[in-house]
Design an enzyme around this catalytic site. Structure first.
Site, PDB file in Angstrom:
ATOM      1  N   LYS A 124      12.989  87.483  48.815  1.00 28.19           N
ATOM      2  CA  LYS A 124      12.464  88.508  49.712  1.00 28.19           C
ATOM      3  C   LYS A 124      11.022  88.229  50.120  1.00 28.19           C
ATOM      4  CE  LYS A 124      11.874  91.940  45.987  1.00 28.19           C
ATOM      5  NZ  LYS A 124      11.537  90.900  45.029  1.00 28.19           N
ATOM      6  N   ARG A 145      13.533  91.073  33.834  1.00 28.24           N
ATOM      7  CA  ARG A 145      13.301  91.536  35.212  1.00 28.24           C
ATOM      8  C   ARG A 145      14.614  91.791  35.935  1.00 28.24           C
ATOM      9  NH1 ARG A 145       9.754  86.776  36.544  1.00 28.24           N
ATOM     10  NH2 ARG A 145      10.059  87.263  38.742  1.00 28.24           N
ATOM     11  N   ARG A 162      10.753 100.500  44.376  1.00 28.00           N
ATOM     12  CA  ARG A 162      11.560  99.828  43.375  1.00 28.00           C
ATOM     13  C   ARG A 162      12.255 100.818  42.459  1.00 28.00           C
ATOM     14  NH1 ARG A 162       8.860  94.440  43.119  1.00 28.00           N
ATOM     15  NH2 ARG A 162       9.947  93.170  41.620  1.00 28.00           N
ATOM     16  N   ARG A 191       2.920  81.914  36.759  1.00 23.09           N
ATOM     17  CA  ARG A 191       2.943  83.362  36.529  1.00 23.09           C
ATOM     18  C   ARG A 191       3.298  83.683  35.077  1.00 23.09           C
ATOM     19  NH1 ARG A 191       6.130  86.356  41.362  1.00 23.09           N
ATOM     20  NH2 ARG A 191       6.909  87.514  39.564  1.00 23.09           N
ATOM     21  N   ARG A 227      11.547  77.970  39.655  1.00 21.48           N
ATOM     22  CA  ARG A 227      10.251  78.383  40.200  1.00 21.48           C
ATOM     23  C   ARG A 227       9.204  78.501  39.089  1.00 21.48           C
ATOM     24  NH1 ARG A 227       9.783  84.197  43.133  1.00 21.48           N
ATOM     25  NH2 ARG A 227       9.316  84.940  41.047  1.00 21.48           N
TER      26      ARG A 227
HETATM   27  P1  ADP Z   1       9.769  89.544  41.545  1.00 22.24           P
HETATM   28  O1  ADP Z   1      10.418  90.317  42.652  1.00 22.24           O
HETATM   29  O2  ADP Z   1       9.969  88.072  41.645  1.00 22.24           O
HETATM   30  O3  ADP Z   1      10.095  90.075  40.167  1.00 22.24           O
HETATM   31  P2  ADP Z   1       7.123  90.651  42.294  1.00 22.24           P
HETATM   32  O4  ADP Z   1       5.946  89.786  42.556  1.00 22.24           O
HETATM   33  O5  ADP Z   1       7.701  91.431  43.405  1.00 22.24           O
HETATM   34  O6  ADP Z   1       8.193  89.683  41.629  1.00 22.24           O
HETATM   35  O7  ADP Z   1       6.764  91.678  41.110  1.00 22.24           O
HETATM   36  C1  ADP Z   1       6.206  91.248  39.896  1.00 22.24           C
HETATM   37  C2  ADP Z   1       5.973  92.442  38.963  1.00 22.24           C
HETATM   38  O8  ADP Z   1       5.068  93.369  39.566  1.00 22.24           O
HETATM   39  C3  ADP Z   1       7.212  93.285  38.625  1.00 22.24           C
HETATM   40  O9  ADP Z   1       7.980  92.724  37.580  1.00 22.24           O
HETATM   41  C4  ADP Z   1       6.542  94.611  38.233  1.00 22.24           C
HETATM   42  O10 ADP Z   1       6.007  94.556  36.919  1.00 22.24           O
HETATM   43  C5  ADP Z   1       5.369  94.705  39.192  1.00 22.24           C
HETATM   44  N1  ADP Z   1       5.727  95.481  40.409  1.00 22.24           N
HETATM   45  C6  ADP Z   1       5.770  95.018  41.680  1.00 22.24           C
HETATM   46  N2  ADP Z   1       6.161  95.985  42.531  1.00 22.24           N
HETATM   47  C7  ADP Z   1       6.382  97.099  41.772  1.00 22.24           C
HETATM   48  C8  ADP Z   1       6.840  98.414  42.056  1.00 22.24           C
HETATM   49  N3  ADP Z   1       7.142  98.811  43.302  1.00 22.24           N
HETATM   50  N4  ADP Z   1       6.952  99.273  41.021  1.00 22.24           N
HETATM   51  C9  ADP Z   1       6.644  98.915  39.770  1.00 22.24           C
HETATM   52  N5  ADP Z   1       6.234  97.691  39.433  1.00 22.24           N
HETATM   53  C10 ADP Z   1       6.096  96.779  40.416  1.00 22.24           C
END
Ligand code: ADP
Length: 183
Positions: free
Chosen positions: A13, A143, A87, A132, A126
């Site tokens: 995404k 996750r 989310r 990360r 990745r």
């Molecule tokens: P991915 O989709 O690959 O898991 P992201 O970079 O989108 O990675 O998110 C990394 C982390 O950031 C998530 O595992 C969470 O801890 C936090 N995070 C991101 N967006 C949200 C959200 N909308 N609500 C809660 N936590 C979030």
């Protein structure tokens, strides 16, 4: 234009959001990227978020909603693509309140679907270069579980407003599938 892009971790995404942002002149708002920047700055939000993120858990809704309320208000006159927010169901309800208060609506919701096995493989690959802290196998699996439990219910929440995209295939192929559907 206000777009949402959803999908499990590893669905691509972020990659697709960047491409669409460029193509349609939208601000790409990745909550993961924003939170990682807050951590680098050691800001209040960053300090709150760090332990949750490192474990692959969601940062509390209240933190995200406050952050997105100010960001979306600041960007009210711009097109945006939201990547990684909402989310959870409470975040989705909060988002609809934010847009209501700004007199705006969501113009499109894209959901990228990919099989769980493909996702875990992609993320493990990745992880080798991402640097990360949440890219270890154990956290990657967590996750995915967090996604199934808390984020997947959004598909039902938004229902018929969702444009479903098959995310298996090359980046270009997936972009092509999206573009065919969002005109
Ligand atoms: P991915 O989709 O690959 O898991 P992201 O970079 O989108 O990675 O998110 C990394 C982390 O950031 C998530 O595992 C969470 O801890 C936090 N995070 C991101 N967006 C949200 C959200 N909308 N609500 C809660 N936590 C979030």
């Amino acid at each position: 234009m206000k777009l949402l892009i959803m999908g499990p971790p590893g669905a691509g995404k972020g990659t697709q959001a960047k491409i669409l942002a460029q193509k349609f002149n939208l601000v790409h708002l990745s909550t993961g990227d924003i939170l990682r920047k807050e951590i680098d700055k050691a800001s209040k939000t960053g300090l709150k978020a760090q332990t949750y993120m490192n474990a692959g858990n969601l940062v509390p809704d209240k933190v995200l909603l406050a952050m997105m309320n100010s960001t979306l208000t600041e960007l009210k006159d711009h097109g945006v693509i939201l990547d990684g927010f909402p989310r959870t169901i409470p975040q989705a309800m909060g988002l609809s309140k934010i847009f209501q208060s700004l007199n705006q609506t969501i113009d499109g919701i894209i959901n990228i679907e990919v099989d769980k096995d493909v996702l875990i493989n992609r993320l493990v690959e990745r992880a080798k270069n991402s640097g990360r802290a949440d890219d270890t196998e154990e956290v990657i699996i967590n996750r995915q579980n967090v996604y199934s439990e808390l984020t997947a219910p959004l598909i039902e929440f938004y229902q018929s407003d969702i444009i479903t995209i098959d995310g298996d295939g090359s980046i270009e192929k997936v972009t092509e599938r999206i573009l065919k559907r969002i005109h």
